[in-house]
Design a protein around this motif. Structure first.
Motif, PDB file in Angstrom:
ATOM      1  N   ALA A   1       0.835  -1.213   0.000  1.00 38.22           N
ATOM      2  CA  ALA A   1       0.000   0.000   0.000  1.00 38.22           C
ATOM      3  C   ALA A   1       0.859   1.249   0.000  1.00 38.22           C
ATOM      4  O   ALA A   1       0.531   2.249  -0.662  1.00 38.22           O
ATOM      5  CB  ALA A   1      -0.927  -0.013   1.215  1.00 38.22           C
TER       6      ALA A   1
ATOM      7  N   LEU B   1       0.777   4.157  -2.806  1.00 41.75           N
ATOM      8  CA  LEU B   1       0.349   5.493  -2.414  1.00 41.75           C
ATOM      9  C   LEU B   1       1.473   6.520  -2.524  1.00 41.75           C
ATOM     10  O   LEU B   1       1.265   7.636  -3.018  1.00 41.75           O
ATOM     11  CB  LEU B   1      -0.192   5.463  -0.981  1.00 41.75           C
ATOM     12  CG  LEU B   1      -0.757   6.781  -0.442  1.00 41.75           C
ATOM     13  CD1 LEU B   1      -1.956   7.224  -1.270  1.00 41.75           C
ATOM     14  CD2 LEU B   1      -1.154   6.631   1.022  1.00 41.75           C
TER      15      LEU B   1
ATOM     16  N   SER C   1      -7.602   1.532  -6.713  1.00 38.41           N
ATOM     17  CA  SER C   1      -7.508   1.369  -5.267  1.00 38.41           C
ATOM     18  C   SER C   1      -8.865   1.312  -4.579  1.00 38.41           C
ATOM     19  O   SER C   1      -8.957   0.880  -3.431  1.00 38.41           O
ATOM     20  CB  SER C   1      -6.677   2.509  -4.668  1.00 38.41           C
ATOM     21  OG  SER C   1      -7.273   3.762  -4.959  1.00 38.41           O
TER      22      SER C   1
ATOM     23  N   THR D   1      -3.630  -4.582   2.611  1.00 35.86           N
ATOM     24  CA  THR D   1      -3.568  -3.688   1.440  1.00 35.86           C
ATOM     25  C   THR D   1      -4.939  -3.130   1.068  1.00 35.86           C
ATOM     26  O   THR D   1      -5.091  -1.908   0.913  1.00 35.86           O
ATOM     27  CB  THR D   1      -2.942  -4.412   0.232  1.00 35.86           C
ATOM     28  OG1 THR D   1      -1.608  -4.806   0.566  1.00 35.86           O
ATOM     29  CG2 THR D   1      -2.892  -3.495  -0.986  1.00 35.86           C
TER      30      THR D   1
ATOM     31  N   ARG E   1      -5.963   0.926   1.293  1.00 38.88           N
ATOM     32  CA  ARG E   1      -6.231   1.605   0.017  1.00 38.88           C
ATOM     33  C   ARG E   1      -7.664   2.124  -0.050  1.00 38.88           C
ATOM     34  O   ARG E   1      -7.900   3.249  -0.503  1.00 38.88           O
ATOM     35  CB  ARG E   1      -5.955   0.667  -1.167  1.00 38.88           C
ATOM     36  CG  ARG E   1      -4.509   0.275  -1.329  1.00 38.88           C
ATOM     37  CD  ARG E   1      -3.586   1.479  -1.424  1.00 38.88           C
ATOM     38  NE  ARG E   1      -3.844   2.212  -2.650  1.00 38.88           N
ATOM     39  CZ  ARG E   1      -3.815   3.534  -2.759  1.00 38.88           C
ATOM     40  NH1 ARG E   1      -3.566   4.273  -1.697  1.00 38.88           N
ATOM     41  NH2 ARG E   1      -4.051   4.117  -3.902  1.00 38.88           N
TER      42      ARG E   1
END
Length: 651
Positions: free
Chosen positions: A38, A42, A94, A154, A158
């Protein structure tokens, strides 16, 4: 940021290592994998050093040599990079609002832990930390822990990082759902004896979360249930305690993998269903608005067509009066006919542009050669309204690669729009400048302006501001639609702006500027067109009134005229009459105008005649068909009398 990533990774790693049983370095619960993937998604590559440092420090304190910890840290870091890269390559969103996103996540969580598990157990074996015989079973536990960490953590990070605002009632329901899930999970995994299959009580709550709250609900519910289940199993309670490898954590994680995947898939299906319903509602609203605009347009069309027809009908009755009255009647008929032609042209233009059948005939022209004719088109209305029209364009020539006719139409429509919505005595300004290879042309007015609602749909088909009942402005709501689409065909853009009602409007056109053309020597000695005497003209038209009117018009010009109502009669008349000019309608019954033209060219008497197409079809392909059939000229209905007489005067 690097320090924060490293610290969070260390915290997640220590939590996972605290649940290790057979080997202090291997655990079936490894949340750092989900956090690392993640973080890369990001924060990008700048998060990678933090992951590497965090992984090294976490492993360096797990009873292993530093170089072994370094090897494991490299594997953990590569795992995160591989997982994030796979998701990006697979078009992962996401929000996990599509089934394809869940499938992409499953691919990443299956593949990327292979990297970490392989490098990790190899490092442990090479460093003598674990016996070679134990490495295969440790590899499977390592892979499972990393895969479940990615599958649960994850999505959780997200979806919450990208979630949309939640309604208050949804928050209330969500809190009730979460509380019920925690209570039921606690009872099932902690409070009850080790009864088989009690773990399945979480499924109704996972389904509830997925169907009502989509991906964010399913990810949150799965993570909450997993935390309680892992804690209970580690404490030795619940249906999985002591039931297999790692004191039951391995079968528990397999169960949570099934539950988590089911929840994510149901959440994606629910999100897709919700999105489809929203799109259908939006489409239904748009269709209803379009249908309403269509009805309003048809009402306007009837009104706009009747307006010019009324004076035409009345003026026809005055043609037999004295010369002065008849002349005034002809002027009225001429003006109203031009207005009708303009309405029909706008309708046809919109239809052609919508179908994508308009082909521009571009050439290099100067801006002032465009603005002049555009302004003159509506100069009489500006004068009639006593409006002040100013033009401010660069003194130096600004060259454009445009279709002169179409780009003149763009500016003329903008000027006409300004004239219609500006009160008598108001101001209209045309301002143009050149900037970074673009022409920026603005048409401003001091008129009524536009509300935000009208401004949002200013260029939509059939849209106009709310007019008074008497509709003095007229129009069909087509002009700005034509302008936008013609500007786009020229590779440009147009924007509308207004500060509100009564504060005027401004339209800004941007199109690319062209280089100045190479100067050429002017041609001299061109012969002037000679005048010719009366011509023998054959008029071919199936509409009786149109044929009679055109015949009378040509006879008024002093020419010898005969007429025919269809193709067969036209060929017969041609052999007897031997015409110099044939005015031939395309849309004839039976033998159409193209076929008649070809047969006329085969006749010795007409091989040198001038054949003119009289038609309502004026696209480039229509003109090409006419040329191929043997036509010399192509005139659109209604034919301008002066244009026709000019053609008949040519030798």
């Amino acid at each position: 940021m690097l320090v924060a990533v490293a610290l969070i990774y260390i915290g997640c790693a220590k939590l996972g290592l605290a649940l290790a049983f057979r080997a202090a370095q291997v655990t079936a619960v490894w949340p750092p994998t989900g956090f690392a993937i993640a973080a890369v998604l990001l924060l990008g590559r700048q998060s990678i050093p933090g992951i590497l440092i965090g992984a090294f420090l976490a492993n360096a304190t797990a009873h292993e040599p530093l170089w072994v910890a370094g090897g494991i840290a490299i594997g953990n870091t590569l795992e995160a990079v591989v997982g994030a890269t796979l998701l990006q390559r697979l078009g992962f969103d996401s929000q996990l609002a599509r089934v394809r996103d869940v499938m992409a996540l499953l691919v990443a969580v299956v593949v990327s832990p292979v990297v970490s598990a392989t490098i990790g157990v190899s490092s442990l074996g090479a460093g003598g930390v674990q016996q070679a015989a134990a490495l295969p079973s440790l590899w499977s536990v390592w892979w499972l822990g990393d895969a479940l960490g990615a599958l649960i953590v994850t999505p959780l990070l997200r979806v919450w990082a990208s979630r949309s605002p939640v309604r208050r009632r949804d928050v209330s329901e969500g809190l009730v759902l979460l509380a019920a899930l925690l209570v039921v999970s606690a009872i099932s995994f902690i409070g009850l004896p080790r009864l088989p299959e009690t773990e399945y009580v979480v499924f109704p709550f996972l389904i509830w979360a997925a169907l009502r709250f989509g991906p964010v609900g399913s990810a949150t519910a799965t993570a909450a249930a997993d935390v309680i289940a892992v804690l209970a199993t580690h404490l030795g309670t619940g249906p999985f305690a002591g039931a297999g490898p790692e004191q039951g954590l391995v079968p528990l994680q397999i169960f949570m993998a099934v539950a988590g995947t089911t929840g994510l898939l149901l959440g994606a299906v629910a999100a897709e269903d919700r999105r489809t319903k929203q799109e259908l509602r939006l489409r239904a609203t748009q269709l209803a608005e379009a249908d309403q605009r269509k009805d309003e347009f048809l009402a306007m069309l009837g009104h706009e067509l009747r307006n010019p027809l009324a004076p035409v009908v009345h003026s026809v009755e005055l043609l037999g009066r004295d010369a002065r009255t008849a002349e005034r009647a002809r002027d009225i008929i001429r003006r109203q006919s031009e207005h009708l032609t303009h309405l029909v042209d706008d309708l046809l233009d919109v239809s052609r542009i919508t179908r994508g059948s308009v082909k521009l005939e571009k050439r290099r022209v100067a801006l002032h050669d465009i603005i002049g004719p555009a302004v003159e088109t509506w100069r009489h209305l500006v004068t009639q309204q006593r409006q002040e029209l100013t033009i401010n364009i660069p003194e130096r020539a600004v060259w454009l690669d445009v279709d002169p006719t179409r780009f003149t139409q763009v500016i003329a429509n903008l000027v006409h729009n300004a004239v219609k919505f500006t009160p008598p005595g108001g101001r209209i300004a045309i301002v143009a400048d050149q900037n970074d290879g673009w022409l920026i042309l603005k048409v401003r007015d001091s008129g009524e302006g536009m509300s935000p609602e009208v401004l949002a749909h200013a260029f939509d088909l059939f849209v106009q501001g709310p007019p008074p009942l008497d509709r003095p402005r007229g129009g069909l709501g087509l002009g700005l639609t034509l302008v936008r689409r013609l500007v786009e065909l020229h590779g440009g853009t147009i924007e509308a702006s207004s500060e509100g009602g009564g504060r005027g409007s401004e339209f800004t056109v941007r199109v690319p500027v062209a280089e100045a053309p190479v100067a050429t020597e002017p041609m001299t000695g061109q012969p002037e067109a000679s005048t010719v005497s009366a011509r023998r003209v054959l008029v071919v038209e199936d509409n009786d009134d149109a044929r009679e009117a055109l015949t009378l018009l040509v006879e008024e010009g002093g020419h010898d005229v005969r007429s025919a109502a269809d193709g067969v009669e036209a060929l017969r008349e041609a052999e007897q009459f031997l015409p110099n000019v044939v005015l031939l309608d395309i849309g004839l019954p039976g033998l159409d105008g193209y076929a008649v033209a070809r047969k006329l060219r085969e006749l010795p008497c007409c091989s040198g005649a001038v054949i003119v197409a009289i038609t309502g079809y004026g696209q480039a392909e229509d003109r090409a068909l006419a040329r191929d059939a043997g036509f010399d000229h192509h005139l659109l209905k209604p034919v301008e009398p002066m244009r026709l007489f000019e053609l008949l005067r040519r030798p």
